[in-house]
Design a protein around this motif. Structure first.
Motif, PDB file in Angstrom:
ATOM      1  N   ALA A 160      -1.493  12.993 -29.055  1.00 31.34           N
ATOM      2  CA  ALA A 160      -1.770  14.210 -28.281  1.00 31.34           C
ATOM      3  C   ALA A 160      -3.186  14.722 -28.505  1.00 31.34           C
ATOM      4  N   ASP A 161      -3.736  14.526 -29.696  1.00 25.74           N
ATOM      5  CA  ASP A 161      -5.095  15.002 -29.980  1.00 25.74           C
ATOM      6  C   ASP A 161      -6.113  13.863 -29.962  1.00 25.74           C
ATOM      7  N   GLY A 162      -5.738  12.713 -29.418  1.00 27.17           N
ATOM      8  CA  GLY A 162      -6.620  11.554 -29.417  1.00 27.17           C
ATOM      9  C   GLY A 162      -7.473  11.439 -28.171  1.00 27.17           C
ATOM     10  N   VAL A 163      -8.626  10.842 -28.340  1.00 29.97           N
ATOM     11  CA  VAL A 163      -9.515  10.492 -27.231  1.00 29.97           C
ATOM     12  C   VAL A 163     -10.057   9.094 -27.501  1.00 29.97           C
ATOM     13  N   LEU A 164     -10.539   8.466 -26.449  1.00 31.31           N
ATOM     14  CA  LEU A 164     -11.113   7.129 -26.574  1.00 31.31           C
ATOM     15  C   LEU A 164     -12.421   7.109 -25.800  1.00 31.31           C
ATOM     16  N   ALA A 165     -13.460   6.609 -26.433  1.00 26.94           N
ATOM     17  CA  ALA A 165     -14.775   6.533 -25.795  1.00 26.94           C
ATOM     18  C   ALA A 165     -14.754   5.511 -24.661  1.00 26.94           C
ATOM     19  N   ALA A 166     -15.582   5.751 -23.652  1.00 31.75           N
ATOM     20  CA  ALA A 166     -15.701   4.822 -22.525  1.00 31.75           C
ATOM     21  C   ALA A 166     -16.128   3.441 -23.018  1.00 31.75           C
ATOM     22  N   ALA A 167     -17.039   3.396 -23.981  1.00 30.31           N
ATOM     23  CA  ALA A 167     -17.509   2.111 -24.504  1.00 30.31           C
ATOM     24  C   ALA A 167     -16.369   1.337 -25.157  1.00 30.31           C
ATOM     25  N   ALA A 168     -15.455   2.034 -25.822  1.00 34.84           N
ATOM     26  CA  ALA A 168     -14.313   1.364 -26.450  1.00 34.84           C
ATOM     27  C   ALA A 168     -13.373   0.805 -25.384  1.00 34.84           C
ATOM     28  N   LEU A 169     -13.123   1.579 -24.331  1.00 37.29           N
ATOM     29  CA  LEU A 169     -12.280   1.091 -23.230  1.00 37.29           C
ATOM     30  C   LEU A 169     -12.905  -0.135 -22.568  1.00 37.29           C
ATOM     31  N   ALA A 170     -14.212  -0.091 -22.375  1.00 39.49           N
ATOM     32  CA  ALA A 170     -14.908  -1.221 -21.758  1.00 39.49           C
ATOM     33  C   ALA A 170     -14.811  -2.451 -22.657  1.00 39.49           C
ATOM     34  N   ILE A 182      -7.101  13.435 -13.311  1.00 38.31           N
ATOM     35  CA  ILE A 182      -6.225  12.452 -13.940  1.00 38.31           C
ATOM     36  C   ILE A 182      -6.567  12.327 -15.421  1.00 38.31           C
ATOM     37  N   LEU A 183      -7.865  12.328 -15.718  1.00 40.42           N
ATOM     38  CA  LEU A 183      -8.341  12.273 -17.098  1.00 40.42           C
ATOM     39  C   LEU A 183      -9.052  13.562 -17.452  1.00 40.42           C
ATOM     40  N   GLN A 184      -9.112  13.815 -18.736  1.00 38.55           N
ATOM     41  CA  GLN A 184      -9.924  14.904 -19.270  1.00 38.55           C
ATOM     42  C   GLN A 184     -11.056  14.257 -20.042  1.00 38.55           C
ATOM     43  N   SER A 185     -12.265  14.704 -19.785  1.00 38.27           N
ATOM     44  CA  SER A 185     -13.435  14.230 -20.494  1.00 38.27           C
ATOM     45  C   SER A 185     -13.739  15.208 -21.619  1.00 38.27           C
ATOM     46  N   VAL A 186     -13.810  14.698 -22.832  1.00 44.02           N
ATOM     47  CA  VAL A 186     -14.118  15.528 -23.996  1.00 44.02           C
ATOM     48  C   VAL A 186     -15.543  15.196 -24.404  1.00 44.02           C
ATOM     49  N   PRO A 187     -16.481  16.160 -24.281  1.00 46.88           N
ATOM     50  CA  PRO A 187     -17.887  15.870 -24.585  1.00 46.88           C
ATOM     51  C   PRO A 187     -18.166  15.788 -26.076  1.00 46.88           C
ATOM     52  N   GLY A 188     -19.334  15.272 -26.371  1.00 47.04           N
ATOM     53  CA  GLY A 188     -19.801  15.237 -27.759  1.00 47.04           C
ATOM     54  C   GLY A 188     -19.765  13.847 -28.356  1.00 47.04           C
ATOM     55  N   PRO A 189     -20.408  13.693 -29.509  1.00 44.98           N
ATOM     56  CA  PRO A 189     -20.508  12.378 -30.140  1.00 44.98           C
ATOM     57  C   PRO A 189     -19.148  11.815 -30.560  1.00 44.98           C
ATOM     58  N   LYS A 190     -18.173  12.658 -30.776  1.00 46.16           N
ATOM     59  CA  LYS A 190     -16.824  12.205 -31.133  1.00 46.16           C
ATOM     60  C   LYS A 190     -15.875  12.352 -29.944  1.00 46.16           C
ATOM     61  N   GLY A 191     -16.451  12.555 -28.758  1.00 48.23           N
ATOM     62  CA  GLY A 191     -15.651  12.765 -27.563  1.00 48.23           C
ATOM     63  C   GLY A 191     -15.169  11.480 -26.941  1.00 48.23           C
ATOM     64  N   GLY A 192     -14.646  11.617 -25.752  1.00 52.11           N
ATOM     65  CA  GLY A 192     -14.120  10.473 -25.017  1.00 52.11           C
ATOM     66  C   GLY A 192     -13.219  10.947 -23.900  1.00 52.11           C
ATOM     67  N   LEU A 240     -17.497   3.505 -16.675  1.00 54.20           N
ATOM     68  CA  LEU A 240     -17.792   4.930 -16.821  1.00 54.20           C
ATOM     69  C   LEU A 240     -17.792   5.639 -15.468  1.00 54.20           C
ATOM     70  N   LYS A 241     -18.329   4.993 -14.459  1.00 61.99           N
ATOM     71  CA  LYS A 241     -18.333   5.561 -13.108  1.00 61.99           C
ATOM     72  C   LYS A 241     -16.897   5.873 -12.659  1.00 61.99           C
ATOM     73  N   HIS A 242     -15.976   4.970 -12.949  1.00 62.70           N
ATOM     74  CA  HIS A 242     -14.583   5.161 -12.545  1.00 62.70           C
ATOM     75  C   HIS A 242     -13.868   6.174 -13.428  1.00 62.70           C
ATOM     76  N   LEU A 243     -14.188   6.188 -14.702  1.00 62.90           N
ATOM     77  CA  LEU A 243     -13.597   7.196 -15.587  1.00 62.90           C
ATOM     78  C   LEU A 243     -14.020   8.595 -15.161  1.00 62.90           C
ATOM     79  N   GLN A 244     -15.271   8.738 -14.760  1.00 68.92           N
ATOM     80  CA  GLN A 244     -15.750  10.038 -14.284  1.00 68.92           C
ATOM     81  C   GLN A 244     -15.041  10.444 -12.993  1.00 68.92           C
TER      82      GLN A 244
END
Length: 168
Positions: A22-32, A54-64, A43-47
């Motif tokens: 529930a509190d997890g996020v995954l970076a776009a680079a990790a998904l790729a 559908i998705l929530q974008s969490v900003p920041g260096p620890k975001g995803g 990243l274009k599609h995630l945005q």
């Protein structure tokens, strides 16, 4: 009809994100990396998926990214429309108006039989995609394929999942 590669990438990425805590996020680079695809293209599609809610974008260096709503509330149609857009796949260019013996304009006020048939087929296609939720696509972990998919995704998430509190 040919859907772009981004549709497959988006569906599989959203499936992976459905396995986050529930509190997890995954970076776009990790998904790729997980899917062996270009980060910039994914990243274009995630945005687009985030823009569609559908998705929530969490900003920041620890975001995803993480799901913005439960998996059973996300349909395949939601994902396809986010990536490909809502315009019909078939777009009538009214070619009956061209060439050496064009039809008179009054005959083009209503859709021709070709356009009507194509739009009816698209409505059926969309209705079927609307019926399938992301939750419906979860694999049965009791099958060899399901167990292999689960093992792969769990191992990957163990290494790459980041924890970010959900906003209230």
């Amino acid at each position: 009809m040919k859907l772009g590669d981004g549709v497959e990438q988006a569906i599989h990425s959203v499936l992976v994100l459905s396995g986050l805590a529930a509190d997890g996020v995954l970076a776009a680079a990790a998904l790729a990396e997980y899917h062996g695809v270009s980060t910039s293209y994914l990243l274009k599609h995630l945005q687009a998926l985030a823009g569609a809610g559908i998705l929530q974008s969490v900003p920041g260096p620890k975001g995803g990214y993480r799901l913005a709503r439960p998996a059973d509330k996300i349909s395949l149609l939601d994902i396809v429309l986010a990536v490909e857009g809502a315009a019909p796949a078939f777009r009538c260019a009214e070619i009956r108006q061209r060439g050496p013996f064009p039809l008179a304009p009054e005959f083009s006020k209503a859709p021709c039989a070709v356009n009507a048939a194509m739009l009816k087929a698209e409505q059926a296609y969309r209705a079927e995609l609307r019926k399938v939720s992301l939750a419906d696509l979860e694999t049965d972990k009791a099958t060899p394929l399901g167990a292999a998919i689960n093992q792969r995704s769990c191992a990957f998430l163990d290494r790459h999942e980041r924890r970010q509190p959900h906003p209230n």
